[in-house]
Design a protein around this motif. Structure first.
Motif, PDB file in Angstrom:
ATOM      1  N   TYR A  44       4.879 -22.892 -21.959  1.00  0.00           N
ATOM      2  CA  TYR A  44       5.889 -21.909 -21.553  1.00  0.00           C
ATOM      3  C   TYR A  44       6.547 -22.259 -20.228  1.00  0.00           C
ATOM      4  O   TYR A  44       7.086 -21.389 -19.545  1.00  0.00           O
ATOM      5  CB  TYR A  44       5.261 -20.512 -21.536  1.00  0.00           C
ATOM      6  N   LYS A 103       9.971 -20.824 -19.501  1.00  0.00           N
ATOM      7  CA  LYS A 103      10.180 -19.694 -20.407  1.00  0.00           C
ATOM      8  C   LYS A 103       9.878 -18.378 -19.687  1.00  0.00           C
ATOM      9  O   LYS A 103       9.107 -18.321 -18.746  1.00  0.00           O
ATOM     10  CB  LYS A 103       9.272 -19.819 -21.634  1.00  0.00           C
ATOM     11  N   VAL A 138       8.040 -15.081 -19.488  1.00  0.00           N
ATOM     12  CA  VAL A 138       6.783 -14.541 -19.999  1.00  0.00           C
ATOM     13  C   VAL A 138       6.516 -13.187 -19.337  1.00  0.00           C
ATOM     14  O   VAL A 138       6.669 -13.035 -18.124  1.00  0.00           O
ATOM     15  CB  VAL A 138       5.611 -15.497 -19.699  1.00  0.00           C
ATOM     16  N   ASP A 168      10.630 -14.408 -23.678  1.00  0.00           N
ATOM     17  CA  ASP A 168      10.292 -15.355 -24.737  1.00  0.00           C
ATOM     18  C   ASP A 168       8.890 -15.108 -25.287  1.00  0.00           C
ATOM     19  O   ASP A 168       8.615 -15.435 -26.445  1.00  0.00           O
ATOM     20  CB  ASP A 168      10.351 -16.795 -24.196  1.00  0.00           C
ATOM     21  N   LEU A 169       8.014 -14.562 -24.450  1.00  0.00           N
ATOM     22  CA  LEU A 169       6.635 -14.297 -24.848  1.00  0.00           C
ATOM     23  C   LEU A 169       6.170 -12.987 -24.237  1.00  0.00           C
ATOM     24  O   LEU A 169       6.356 -12.739 -23.042  1.00  0.00           O
ATOM     25  CB  LEU A 169       5.701 -15.423 -24.374  1.00  0.00           C
ATOM     26  N   TYR A 182       2.596 -11.097 -23.681  1.00  0.00           N
ATOM     27  CA  TYR A 182       1.170 -11.452 -23.676  1.00  0.00           C
ATOM     28  C   TYR A 182       0.352 -10.292 -23.112  1.00  0.00           C
ATOM     29  O   TYR A 182       0.742  -9.680 -22.109  1.00  0.00           O
ATOM     30  CB  TYR A 182       0.968 -12.690 -22.808  1.00  0.00           C
ATOM     31  N   VAL A 206      10.465  -8.369 -26.224  1.00  0.00           N
ATOM     32  CA  VAL A 206      10.524  -9.787 -26.598  1.00  0.00           C
ATOM     33  C   VAL A 206      11.816 -10.034 -27.371  1.00  0.00           C
ATOM     34  O   VAL A 206      12.231  -9.214 -28.193  1.00  0.00           O
ATOM     35  CB  VAL A 206       9.291 -10.169 -27.438  1.00  0.00           C
ATOM     36  N   GLY A 219      11.177 -14.682 -30.406  1.00  0.00           N
ATOM     37  CA  GLY A 219      10.128 -14.832 -29.402  1.00  0.00           C
ATOM     38  C   GLY A 219       8.743 -14.557 -29.962  1.00  0.00           C
ATOM     39  O   GLY A 219       8.587 -14.159 -31.122  1.00  0.00           O
ATOM     40  N   GLU A 220       7.733 -14.749 -29.119  1.00  0.00           N
ATOM     41  CA  GLU A 220       6.347 -14.679 -29.575  1.00  0.00           C
ATOM     42  C   GLU A 220       5.583 -13.555 -28.902  1.00  0.00           C
ATOM     43  O   GLU A 220       5.912 -13.123 -27.798  1.00  0.00           O
ATOM     44  CB  GLU A 220       5.639 -15.998 -29.288  1.00  0.00           C
ATOM     45  N   LYS A 255       1.353 -12.485 -28.129  1.00  0.00           N
ATOM     46  CA  LYS A 255      -0.053 -12.876 -28.141  1.00  0.00           C
ATOM     47  C   LYS A 255      -0.838 -11.732 -27.506  1.00  0.00           C
ATOM     48  O   LYS A 255      -0.667 -11.428 -26.324  1.00  0.00           O
ATOM     49  CB  LYS A 255      -0.265 -14.175 -27.362  1.00  0.00           C
ATOM     50  N   THR A 258      -1.542 -13.262 -32.950  1.00  0.00           N
ATOM     51  CA  THR A 258      -0.291 -13.956 -32.603  1.00  0.00           C
ATOM     52  C   THR A 258       0.748 -13.616 -33.665  1.00  0.00           C
ATOM     53  O   THR A 258       0.426 -13.415 -34.837  1.00  0.00           O
ATOM     54  CB  THR A 258      -0.471 -15.480 -32.527  1.00  0.00           C
ATOM     55  N   ARG A 288       5.424 -13.664 -34.377  1.00  0.00           N
ATOM     56  CA  ARG A 288       6.782 -13.984 -33.929  1.00  0.00           C
ATOM     57  C   ARG A 288       7.711 -12.833 -34.307  1.00  0.00           C
ATOM     58  O   ARG A 288       7.608 -12.278 -35.395  1.00  0.00           O
ATOM     59  CB  ARG A 288       7.257 -15.288 -34.567  1.00  0.00           C
TER      60      ARG A 288
END
Length: 273
Positions: A60, A63, A65, A130-131, A133, A155, A159-160, A162, A268, A270
């Protein structure tokens, strides 16, 4: 379960974690010193080495976060070290103090934004990151479903996410049930009830894989994957005989079940484009 309003329960959760951020009790050195932070980090990644492969911090670089519930800041500083454009929120002032001192002690780059905020009402625009978490946090807030939906909201499409949430069907849950239900003459108490009252702050929730899929299904996500991790929480805390023998037996059981009895679910996904 108690008849508490979300606000009163959230207040109890905040008070609990304001007394000590997660993992800080593993440090013996003076608070906020480099040694203090290094003891916390050494314990965390020795007990939970899979965090690195789950988070994949170095992927990342550059990116955006967002970490929700940064606690003592151990994972958060990995985003900074990896060159991510990192932001973070936590419910407690204690966590913000830990992270602020930690960044200064190591001379790390300034984060994009760190502040005290509520996971159920994130102070960011839709599609900002982008993420998203969050490790072991969202099961503590009264409305976990809302907090997960909020993380999805902020997000960007494509994007992701977690997230780690507790596993009810785990060895840790069973240990707690034995201690707080069976040995107290109340074997009818459920795992859900025992964890609510006796796992860290009051109101702690846990989930089966089916419940997680039901929670995540309507959120516009793809590539949803659930891994289950085993840590020291799933073993007995005593090392001497006969507990050492019991832990050896637990190790065999864990190997035979493919870690499915671990206390931690790593999810996880997307966000759909």
């Amino acid at each position: 379960m108690p008849e508490l309003t979300d606000n009163s329960l959230k207040g109890e959760v905040k008070d609990y974690w304001n007394r000590a951020s997660c993992d800080t009790w593993h440090a013996q050195s003076q608070k906020f010193t480099r040694e203090y932070f290094e003891q916390i980090e050494e314990w965390r990644y020795r007990d939970q080495p899979f965090i690195h492969s789950f988070a994949q911090f170095t992927r990342y670089h550059g990116k955006r976060v967002l970490e929700v519930g940064f606690g003592a800041g151990t994972d958060f500083i990995q985003w900074l070290r990896a060159g991510a454009v990192a932001s973070g929120v936590d419910l407690t002032e204690e966590a913000l103090a830990n992270l602020t001192h930690r960044i200064n002690v190591y001379g790390l780059p300034a984060p994009a934004c760190i502040k005290v905020a509520d996971a159920e009402n994130l102070p960011f625009e839709t599609g900002s990151f982008d993420l998203g978490y969050s490790w072991g946090v969202l099961h503590h807030t009264p409305n976990t479903e809302k907090s997960v939906a909020e993380l999805v909201r902020v997000v960007k499409p494509g994007g992701e996410l977690k997230i780690m949430l507790y596993n009810r069907r785990s060895l840790c849950s069973f240990h707690h049930w034995v201690k707080y239900a069976l040995l107290r003459g109340r074997p009818w108490r459920s795992f859900r009830d025992v964890l609510w009252y006796h796992m860290e702050s009051v109101g702690t929730k846990s989930y089966t894989r089916r419940e997680l899929r039901q929670m995540f299904a309507p959120l516009g996500l793809t590539d949803i994957r659930i891994e289950t991790f085993v840590t020291s929480y799933d073993y007995l805390p005593w090392k001497r005989f006969p507990f050492s023998l019991a832990n050896a037996a637990l190790g065999v059981l864990i190997a035979l079940t493919g870690n499915r009895l671990g206390f931690w679910h790593g999810i996880t996904a997307r966000k759909s484009s």
